[in-house]
Design an enzyme around this catalytic site. Structure first.
Site, short mmCIF file in Angstrom:
data_model
loop_
_atom_site.label_atom_id
_atom_site.label_comp_id
_atom_site.label_asym_id
_atom_site.label_seq_id
_atom_site.Cartn_x
_atom_site.Cartn_y
_atom_site.Cartn_z
N ASP A 389 0.85 -1.19 0.00
CA ASP A 389 0.00 0.00 0.00
C ASP A 389 0.89 1.25 0.00
O ASP A 389 1.87 1.32 0.75
CB ASP A 389 -0.91 0.00 1.24
CG ASP A 389 -1.93 1.11 1.17
OD1 ASP A 389 -2.92 0.95 0.44
OD2 ASP A 389 -1.73 2.14 1.84
N GLU A 433 -4.36 2.48 -4.74
CA GLU A 433 -2.93 2.52 -4.43
C GLU A 433 -2.43 1.20 -3.85
O GLU A 433 -1.36 1.15 -3.27
CB GLU A 433 -2.65 3.66 -3.45
CG GLU A 433 -3.23 3.46 -2.05
CD GLU A 433 -4.66 3.98 -1.93
OE1 GLU A 433 -5.10 4.23 -0.80
OE2 GLU A 433 -5.33 4.15 -2.97
#
Length: 532
Positions: A389, A433
């Site tokens: 992430d 993301e």
């Protein structure tokens, strides 16, 4: 003798083609009745079930979200001190009608360790007025029924930490959790319940999320089947029945779907069947005429000369070398076939890769993970996976804008792809993301080493991120889980373990790697902070 032979040949052709026509018609009828029509109905039901599942998933997300918020409030030192009577300004500081409308909450109920009411706050669904009380009396009289249900829930399950559906004039989602210190130490000092009404505003948000008309109703008679589909004309009414807490009643999530396209397709298919039958009859007649003129007539002529001329078969030339229409068609077909192969390859690329970064997408990753997992369980080799992430990427987008965010993701993806190519593992963009990586035949120590290589590669980019609390440049956090040689885990469990490890990495301050372990998984539930 010759004449009878020709008539016999003609008759055999006619009988054969007539038989083909009869069998084809019977096959069309049987195929339509027993295969195609049931398949269309099954497809329609599958589509309806999928739409209902989407609605139920939206409800589950609402329940999970409310439960997370309830835990944040319940496992908080301020709440702990309030329930013990040591924080008199707690309600003035944290509660207001605006807060309830924005969350949105209908009711928050605090109970003492003996199950008695400690404090109540909520918005009366009838008047819209915000009220706070210390008992369910007078202006809080409207809370009395649901408060009794909550107290019953506490008696049945003092541990709580769950989300239920309550029936009533307006169905509600209710989440509860024991009240503990922020570090979760000590025995519970009480319980916190938060209530979200499934009212018109909630239904409107659900309709925006699913794109479907939704209604919720209370059903008194218990329904054994979880799904009920009824068809009336051009409309399908689909309902999924959900149980409610301490009640024989159920909630019916309903939606209406139009059958216009399905009925149009069905009518079109019937016309196609009819025209197919007529066309087959026409083709049979045409074949008989052409057969007579092209085959039977030359065959009769050939018979008269068979004793005078010897006929030999000619070798067939390669189709692509023919100069007639067949050769042209063959070469055209070859060109079209190659073009179709190229288009299919491009389509596969688009369906299995992320358009922004060029990395494999979630669909291809899940498919490859299933294959590698099956192979790993046979070969008894270790398998590691990562959940990656980008730290505080929402802050990045808010500060720099989404176009710059897309450019950032492209550079991050390229850097991680380079590392994956060097170290020989598979990496994909899971969404937003988030990225996922799969490392076959990789031990935990090797996985940690490669994780640090990814973090280092992103650090080397020095991509500016001025609003990041972690570093002045873009960073990533990684969660790693491993399937040992003798372990049995599904791909979903493996990825959930990596996700928990990622959560732990975030809780540890981000910009780091965490390897999943049962103790680490338990620790993630004690890392809550003051709710936002």
């Amino acid at each position: 003798m010759d004449q009878r032979s020709h008539r016999s040949l003609r008759f055999r052709f006619l009988a054969a083609l007539g038989g083909v026509l009869f069998l084809a018609l019977i096959s069309l009828i049987v195929l339509s009745k027993w295969v195609i029509f049931p398949a269309l109905h099954k497809e329609e039901r599958t589509l309806v079930t999928k739409e209902l599942s989407q609605i139920e998933r939206g409800l589950q997300l609402n329940q999970e979200n409310l439960l997370v918020q309830t835990r944040d409030w319940a496992i908080w030192d301020d709440t702990y001190e309030f329930i013990k009577g040591n924080y008199p300004g707690y309600t003035d500081t944290n509660f207001s009608q605006q807060m309830f409308e924005e969350m949105p909450f209908q009711l928050m109920a605090f109970f003492n360790a003996d199950g008695g009411v400690h404090f109540l706050a909520g918005i009366n669904p009838t008047t819209g007025r915000y009220t706070t009380c210390y008992t369910a009396e007078r202006e809080c009289q409207w809370m009395k029924g649901i408060i009794r249900t909550m107290q019953s829930s506490i008696k049945q399950d003092p541990h709580q930490g769950k989300s239920d559906l309550y029936a009533g004039p307006t169905p509600t989602i209710v989440a509860s959790n024991p009240i503990l210190r922020t570090d979760a130490s000590g025995p519970p000092q009480g319980w916190l319940f938060q209530v979200r009404a499934m009212d018109a505003d909630w239904l409107a948000k659900m309709e925006d999320y699913t794109g479907l008309p939704i209604s919720v109703s209370v059903v008194s008679d218990y329904q054994e089947n979880s799904i009920d589909i009824s068809i009336t004309g051009n409309t399908i009414l689909a309902q999924r029945y959900l149980p409610t807490f301490t009640s024989n009643e159920q909630l019916a999530l309903s939606t209406q779907l139009s059958r216009t396209s399905y009925l149009a397709s069905l009518e079109t298919f019937r016309y196609v069947l009819l025209w197919t039958a007529c066309l087959m009859l026409l083709v049979i007649c045409l074949v008989l005429v052409l057969l007579e003129r092209i085959i039977l007539m030359p065959l009769r002529q050939l018979t008269r000369f068979t004793q005078q001329f010897r006929v030999t078969d000619e070798e067939s030339n390669n189709l692509l070398q023919r100069g007639d229409e067949i050769g042209i068609l063959a070469r055209t077909f070859q060109d079209q076939f190659k073009r179709q192969q190229r288009l299919n390859a491009e389509l596969v690329q688009l369906s299995t890769h992320d358009a922004l970064t060029g990395l494999p997408n979630r669909r291809l990753f899940d498919q490859r993970l299933q294959e590698v997992l099956a192979s790993t369980q046979l070969t008894k080799q270790p398998l590691s996976v990562m959940m990656i992430d980008v730290d505080h990427f929402k802050l990045f987008n808010d500060h720099y804008g989404h176009p710059e965010g897309d450019a950032c993701l492209q550079q991050i993806a390229q850097a991680m792809h380079n590392i994956a190519s060097v170290h020989g593992f598979f990496i994909a963009r899971s969404g937003g993301e988030e990225f996922s990586a799969m490392l076959p035949a990789t031990s935990s120590s090797q996985a940690m080493e490669k994780s640090h290589a990814l973090i280092h590669a992103i650090d080397q980019l020095q991509y500016p991120h001025r609003v990041s609390p972690v570093a002045p440049h873009v960073t990533i956090s990684i969660g790693v889980s491993q399937l040992d040689a003798d372990a049995m885990m599904s791909s979903r469990e493996l990825m959930m373990a990596a996700d928990q490890a990622l959560y732990a990495a975030k809780a540890a301050g981000r910009h780091c790697v965490k390897m999943y372990s049962p103790s680490l998984a338990n620790a993630t539930f004690t890392s809550h902070t003051m709710p936002l």
